[in-house]
Design a protein around this motif. Structure first.
Motif, mmCIF file in Angstrom:
data_model
loop_
_atom_site.group_PDB
_atom_site.id
_atom_site.type_symbol
_atom_site.label_atom_id
_atom_site.label_comp_id
_atom_site.label_asym_id
_atom_site.label_seq_id
_atom_site.Cartn_x
_atom_site.Cartn_y
_atom_site.Cartn_z
ATOM 1 N N THR A 37 0.864 -1.174 0.000
ATOM 2 C CA THR A 37 0.000 0.000 0.000
ATOM 3 C C THR A 37 0.902 1.226 0.000
ATOM 4 O O THR A 37 1.806 1.341 0.824
ATOM 5 C CB THR A 37 -0.885 0.025 1.265
ATOM 6 O OG1 THR A 37 -1.680 -1.148 1.286
ATOM 7 C CG2 THR A 37 -1.766 1.258 1.283
ATOM 8 N N ILE A 38 0.671 2.130 -0.952
ATOM 9 C CA ILE A 38 1.432 3.372 -1.008
ATOM 10 C C ILE A 38 0.536 4.467 -0.468
ATOM 11 O O ILE A 38 -0.578 4.669 -0.945
ATOM 12 C CB ILE A 38 1.880 3.697 -2.444
ATOM 13 C CG1 ILE A 38 2.750 2.569 -2.991
ATOM 14 C CG2 ILE A 38 2.620 5.036 -2.475
ATOM 15 C CD1 ILE A 38 3.107 2.716 -4.449
ATOM 16 N N ASP A 39 1.029 5.170 0.547
ATOM 17 C CA ASP A 39 0.253 6.217 1.200
ATOM 18 C C ASP A 39 1.035 7.518 1.142
ATOM 19 O O ASP A 39 2.267 7.520 1.152
ATOM 20 C CB ASP A 39 -0.016 5.826 2.658
ATOM 21 C CG ASP A 39 -0.973 6.779 3.350
ATOM 22 O OD1 ASP A 39 -1.842 7.352 2.669
ATOM 23 O OD2 ASP A 39 -0.847 6.951 4.566
ATOM 24 N N TYR A 40 0.322 8.626 1.057
ATOM 25 C CA TYR A 40 0.950 9.946 1.114
ATOM 26 C C TYR A 40 0.357 10.690 2.292
ATOM 27 O O TYR A 40 -0.860 10.864 2.377
ATOM 28 C CB TYR A 40 0.713 10.735 -0.181
ATOM 29 C CG TYR A 40 1.448 12.046 -0.178
ATOM 30 C CD1 TYR A 40 2.807 12.090 -0.441
ATOM 31 C CD2 TYR A 40 0.789 13.232 0.111
ATOM 32 C CE1 TYR A 40 3.497 13.292 -0.429
ATOM 33 C CE2 TYR A 40 1.469 14.439 0.131
ATOM 34 C CZ TYR A 40 2.818 14.460 -0.144
ATOM 35 O OH TYR A 40 3.505 15.651 -0.124
ATOM 36 N N SER A 41 1.208 11.106 3.205
ATOM 37 C CA SER A 41 0.762 11.795 4.410
ATOM 38 C C SER A 41 1.143 13.267 4.347
ATOM 39 O O SER A 41 2.198 13.625 3.838
ATOM 40 C CB SER A 41 1.427 11.178 5.647
ATOM 41 O OG SER A 41 1.098 9.834 5.762
#
Length: 59
Positions: A37-41
């Motif tokens: 899972t690629i997440d951007y915070s």
């Protein structure tokens, strides 16, 4: 492994569409990105991309 933004695309790059966003990554990274899972915070303490799960921890 370092995740960066790039405006060019190579012929062997892999494209995955998720929630209306195209994620393009090098075919060399397939074994690390599969099942991840690629997440951007944009939070106060963390800003940027995070890769969770899959084989990402092995790189």
């Amino acid at each position: 492994m370092q995740l960066t933004l790039d405006e060019s695309k190579n012929n062997d790059d892999i494209i995955v569409k998720s929630e209306g966003i195209n994620v393009v990554y090098s075919s060399d990274l397939k074994e690390y990105v599969d099942e991840s899972t690629i997440d951007y915070s944009t939070g106060w303490f963390r800003r940027g991309f995070t890769i969770l799960g899959g084989n990402a921890s092995s790189c």
